[in-house]
Design an enzyme around this catalytic site. Structure first.
Site, short mmCIF file in Angstrom:
data_model
loop_
_atom_site.label_atom_id
_atom_site.label_comp_id
_atom_site.label_asym_id
_atom_site.label_seq_id
_atom_site.Cartn_x
_atom_site.Cartn_y
_atom_site.Cartn_z
N HIS A 240 0.63 -1.27 0.23
CA HIS A 240 0.04 0.08 -0.16
C HIS A 240 0.73 1.15 0.04
CE1 HIS A 240 -0.45 -0.39 4.62
NE2 HIS A 240 0.96 -0.37 4.36
N ASN A 241 0.31 2.27 -0.67
CA ASN A 241 0.98 3.54 -1.03
C ASN A 241 2.32 3.61 -1.75
OD1 ASN A 241 -0.77 3.84 2.04
ND2 ASN A 241 -1.08 5.57 0.43
#
Length: 351
Positions: A240-241
């Protein structure tokens, strides 16, 4: 698929110099070792030059230097591998799906699908999804709520897009890929893990290719970002991210931890791992199986680990690695003793 094409037509398409019969018909591509007289081959790697003299290929894509030593028909280009890549699409046998929605597909009433798109058997298109022109969605794919697929996209069977995934134009996604799965986010309270909702999405640029069984997790707050022209091999994990810059390529089995930023025009070889919350600048090449534990701020090539060697030698090296700390301590002690002896000798000499 183009069944037949002449050497003259191929030369015109590539802007190549033709040496040989313009009317020679070419029906396919093959390696130097396996090519038949009706097929075109290429030489792009010096280790295969030994097969050039014996090839049965009707013609070969060659540089001017390699063409000097070859008696057969040739298309002379600056970059034979690039020329091969360009011509490969003429002989691609991948089926092209017809426009329309298969009777077994499940499409939400408020989803929008361009009339030129194709939706295969048992595919699921959820509420608010938007499918652009000339998109092909294979059998058993899932396009989640509010997800968008830009014009010219191609999804192989069994691709899963979770909700709020934004995909640009001409994106290719191979079977088993999962885009927008929940990121690995938990808070620990007295030994108990509390799940953090992953409320971001995934944004993917234009002309991206994503390999089979690769996963790209959704962002915890903001989106996970994959830039234009990025190429991801099979079985890659993007957490994520993560942000991946334009035109970066990543080989199979890499693992990129959360919130890492990778720059543009990077090449990440197979099996590379990156810790989270670091940055890799543009134009970096990371060799296979490297573990990247800190940010990279200067372009160039980076490696870690040790290369293969015979098992007996490797065991000796491993044993010595375990002794390095003690050896360093002993070396420092010897350096102190040497300095003391040198100082004493200097004092005696002055006297």
């Amino acid at each position: 698929m183009t069944a037949t094409i002449t050497l003259g037509q191929l030369a015109e398409r590539l802007g190549a110099t033709l040496r040989g019969a313009e009317a020679r018909v070419i029906t396919g591509l093959a390696t130097l070792q396996e090519a038949r007289p009706e097929q075109l081959s290429f030489l792009a790697n010096a280790q295969y030059r030994k097969y050039l003299a014996q090839t049965q290929a009707g013609a070969v894509l060659l540089t001017a230097a390699d063409a000097e030593g070859y008696a057969g028909d040739a298309l002379i280009v600056a970059n034979p591998y690039l020329a091969y890549a360009q011509l490969s699409h003429l002989f691609d046998r991948k089926p092209k799906a017809a426009a329309g929605i298969h009777a077994t597909a499940q499409v939400a009433e408020d989803a929008w699908i361009d009339p030129s798109a194709s939706v295969g058997p048992y595919a699921v298109i959820e509420s608010g999804a938007r499918i652009g022109a000339e998109v092909s969605i294979g059998a058993h794919c899932v396009v989640g709520a509010r997800s968008v697929i830009g014009d010219g996209g191609w999804l192989a069977p069994r691709v899963t897009l979770y909700h709020d995934v934004q995909i640009g134009k001409r994106v290719v996604i191979q079977s088993g890929a999962v885009i927008g799965g929940e990121g690995f986010g938990f808070a620990n309270e007295k030994g108990v893990w509390q799940k953090i909702a992953q409320i971001g999405g995934v944004t993917i640029g234009d002309d991206v290719e994503i390999g089979a069984n690769t996963t790209i997790d959704r962002g915890a707050l903001s989106d996970t970002l994959i830039g234009n022209g990025v190429k991801l091999d099979n079985q890659i994990m993007i957490a994520h991210n993560v942000q991946v810059g334009d035109n970066t390529a990543m080989a199979g089995c890499c693992g990129i931890s959360g919130s890492t930023k990778i720059g543009r025009n990077c090449m990440i070889a197979g099996g590379v791992g990156m810790v989270g919350h670091i940055e890799v600048c543009d134009n970096v090449f990371v060799t296979g199986m490297t573990m990247v534990t800190r940010s990279i701020t200067e372009p160039g090539a980076y490696s870690s680990g040790t290369a293969m060697q015979p098992a007996g030698e490797w065991k000796k090296s491993a044993a010595r690695i375990r002794q390095l700390d003690e050896m360093a301590r002993r070396l420092r002690e010897l350096e102190k003793q040497l300095a003391a002896v040198t100082q004493t000798a200097n004092v005696s000499s002055d006297a």
